[in-house]
Design a protein around this motif. Structure first.
Motif, PDB file in Angstrom:
ATOM      1  N   GLN A 136       0.845  -1.196   0.000  1.00 15.21           N
ATOM      2  CA  GLN A 136       0.000   0.000   0.000  1.00 15.21           C
ATOM      3  C   GLN A 136       0.880   1.245   0.000  1.00 15.21           C
ATOM      4  OE1 GLN A 136      -3.511  -0.180   0.317  1.00 15.21           O
ATOM      5  NE2 GLN A 136      -3.726   2.020   0.098  1.00 15.21           N
ATOM      6  N   ALA A 137       0.616   2.171  -0.921  1.00 16.08           N
ATOM      7  CA  ALA A 137       1.424   3.394  -1.007  1.00 16.08           C
ATOM      8  C   ALA A 137       1.130   4.302   0.186  1.00 16.08           C
ATOM      9  CB  ALA A 137       1.126   4.127  -2.305  1.00 16.08           C
ATOM     10  N   ASP A 138       2.170   4.964   0.696  1.00 15.62           N
ATOM     11  CA  ASP A 138       1.997   5.905   1.808  1.00 15.62           C
ATOM     12  C   ASP A 138       2.010   7.353   1.303  1.00 15.62           C
ATOM     13  OD1 ASP A 138       4.629   6.111   1.095  1.00 15.62           O
ATOM     14  OD2 ASP A 138       5.442   5.840   3.121  1.00 15.62           O
ATOM     15  N   PHE A 139       1.569   7.530   0.066  1.00 15.47           N
ATOM     16  CA  PHE A 139       1.459   8.866  -0.522  1.00 15.47           C
ATOM     17  C   PHE A 139       0.289   8.859  -1.502  1.00 15.47           C
ATOM     18  CE2 PHE A 139       4.515   6.296  -2.839  1.00 15.47           C
ATOM     19  CZ  PHE A 139       4.049   6.363  -4.135  1.00 15.47           C
ATOM     20  N   ASN A 140      -0.204  10.038  -1.799  1.00 14.44           N
ATOM     21  CA  ASN A 140      -1.323  10.192  -2.738  1.00 14.44           C
ATOM     22  C   ASN A 140      -0.902  11.077  -3.903  1.00 14.44           C
ATOM     23  OD1 ASN A 140      -3.188   8.773  -1.035  1.00 14.44           O
ATOM     24  ND2 ASN A 140      -3.373  10.615   0.223  1.00 14.44           N
ATOM     25  N   ILE A 141      -1.310  10.704  -5.104  1.00 15.10           N
ATOM     26  CA  ILE A 141      -1.035  11.503  -6.301  1.00 15.10           C
ATOM     27  C   ILE A 141      -2.372  11.987  -6.850  1.00 15.10           C
ATOM     28  CG2 ILE A 141       0.068  11.568  -8.566  1.00 15.10           C
ATOM     29  CD1 ILE A 141       1.696   9.112  -7.748  1.00 15.10           C
TER      30      ILE A 141
END
Length: 401
Positions: A253-258
């Motif tokens: 799971q990515a710990d950033f949002n784009i």
């Protein structure tokens, strides 16, 4: 037909106060619809202008939720190293600008204000299409040297009690008690959501981190793709680079949002349009109420003028003549009310624009629809009273007291 129209106008003018009160529902309804539609159209235009200002090839990267063992463990963080990694050997990325922001007390002479201070790289201004009206922007060398220089938003000077922010160029202001030299002033852009970049101050990122804020965490990273067609490739490049920096597996799971600015603003525009239609629908209810009021008054008018109807029929008027007479009366009431409501709505929109500073646009289509709708209301709610008047028997009508 000319005689029918003349008689209808005479009947309306014979009871001026009653006619005015009857039209009131239509006046309020049309005015409300015009004002609400003007506000909605203005909001959509404002969003469209903001989209052009931000550009359609800009991505925003923000910290997301940090995970460990499949469970969330709080807010993740991003540092300046993440932005530097995105700037190394880019393929589909044109420019990168990290951003750190906080509010501080800013002083100049006897004036002081609590303003937003943004630390960033020089590319921030090109990404966000910031234009100068005076002075210059800070450079990469000034960022590396942690120079105490500041670029001001167009309205920041007004917060400090000045009429024109450009008069501060070359002067010294104090941010959190630290002296900074004002080197430039940006052109006005307008408020964006809950923030107003025109009231912000912009300083080099390194200066913000080590001299003012004392933190290496950044709030977001603005990334500009090389062109509109490279957006998907740029998003993939950002994802790959930040996963490598944060040591995340491809399936983790990515710990950033784009976020895509264009998609976000398109969503805002759709939401604004939905609310505009909702407000216009609510305002249109008053038109329905006004139409019912006109039908009620026309039914009363038929009852009051029963002997007149009988006399006209006895003299040769047909049922169609009687029906047209009452339909014209209803139509005159609605069209007159629609015209007054139109003028009131345009005036109300102009007052809101001047007093509240909202963007309003009275579209020609809204004017045509408003007048056509008021005419339709007149015909629709005038049919029943007109048919009732036309169906009266002459002898019974003449006997009516």
């Amino acid at each position: 037909m000319g005689e029918i129209i003349r008689v209808a106008f005479d009947a309306v003018l014979a009871n001026k106060l009653r006619s005015l009160l009857t039209m009131l529902g239509i006046v309020i309804g049309i005015a409300a619809v015009i004002t609400m539609v003007a506000l909605g159209e203005g909001a959509q235009r404002s969003v469209a202008q903001r989209l052009q200002t931000l550009g359609t090839n800009v991505l925003t990267v923000r910290p997301g939720q940090a995970f460990q063992g499949g469970l969330g463990r709080g807010q993740a963080s991003m540092t300046i190293e993440d932005a530097e990694a995105l700037r190394e050997n880019p393929k589909h990325i044109g420019a990168v600008a990290p951003e750190i922001e906080s509010r501080f007390q800013v002083e100049y002479g006897a004036g002081n204000a609590n303003l937003s201070v943004v630390g960033t790289w020089p590319d921030y201004f090109s990404i966000n299409q910031g234009k100068l009206v005076a002075g210059r922007l800070f450079t990469d060398a000034e960022d590396r040297g942690r120079r105490r220089v500041v670029v001001m938003g167009a309205l920041a000077g007004a917060q400090l009690g000045l009429k024109d922010s450009t008069s501060l160029v070359g002067e010294s202001i104090r941010i959190r008690g630290i002296p900074f030299e004002v080197i430039g002033v940006l052109a006005e852009k307008g408020a964006q959501g809950f923030s107003n970049p025109d009231e912000s101050l912009y300083i080099p990122m390194a200066t913000a981190q080590f001299r003012v804020m004392g933190s290496d965490r950044i709030r977001s990273i603005a990334v500009q793709a090389v062109d509109d067609k490279s957006m998907d490739d740029a998003m993939l490049e950002i994802d790959t680079t930040l996963r490598r920096e944060h040591r995340l597996r491809p399936d983790a799971q990515a710990d950033f949002n784009i976020r895509d600015q264009a998609s976000l603003l398109t969503t805002m525009q759709e939401t604004t349009q939905t609310f505009s239609l909702l407000l216009a629908g609510i305002a249109a209810i008053s038109l329905l109420v006004g139409g019912i009021g006109i039908m009620n008054i026309m039914l009363v008018s038929v009852t009051e003028r029963t002997r007149e109807i009988g006399l006209r029929k006895a003299l040769g008027a047909t049922g169609m003549d009687i029906m047209l007479q009452f339909l014209v009366e209803s139509l005159v009431l609605c069209l007159a009310g629609g015209t007054l409501g139109l003028l009131l709505g345009i005036g109300g929109a102009a007052v809101l624009q001047k007093v509240a500073g909202w963007t309003v646009v009275v579209a020609p289509e809204a004017i045509v629809v408003a007048i056509a709708f008021s005419a339709s209301v007149g015909v629709f709610f005038g049919i029943w009273p007109a048919r009732r008047a036309a169906s009266l028997a002459p002898i019974e009508s003449l006997r009516y007291e």
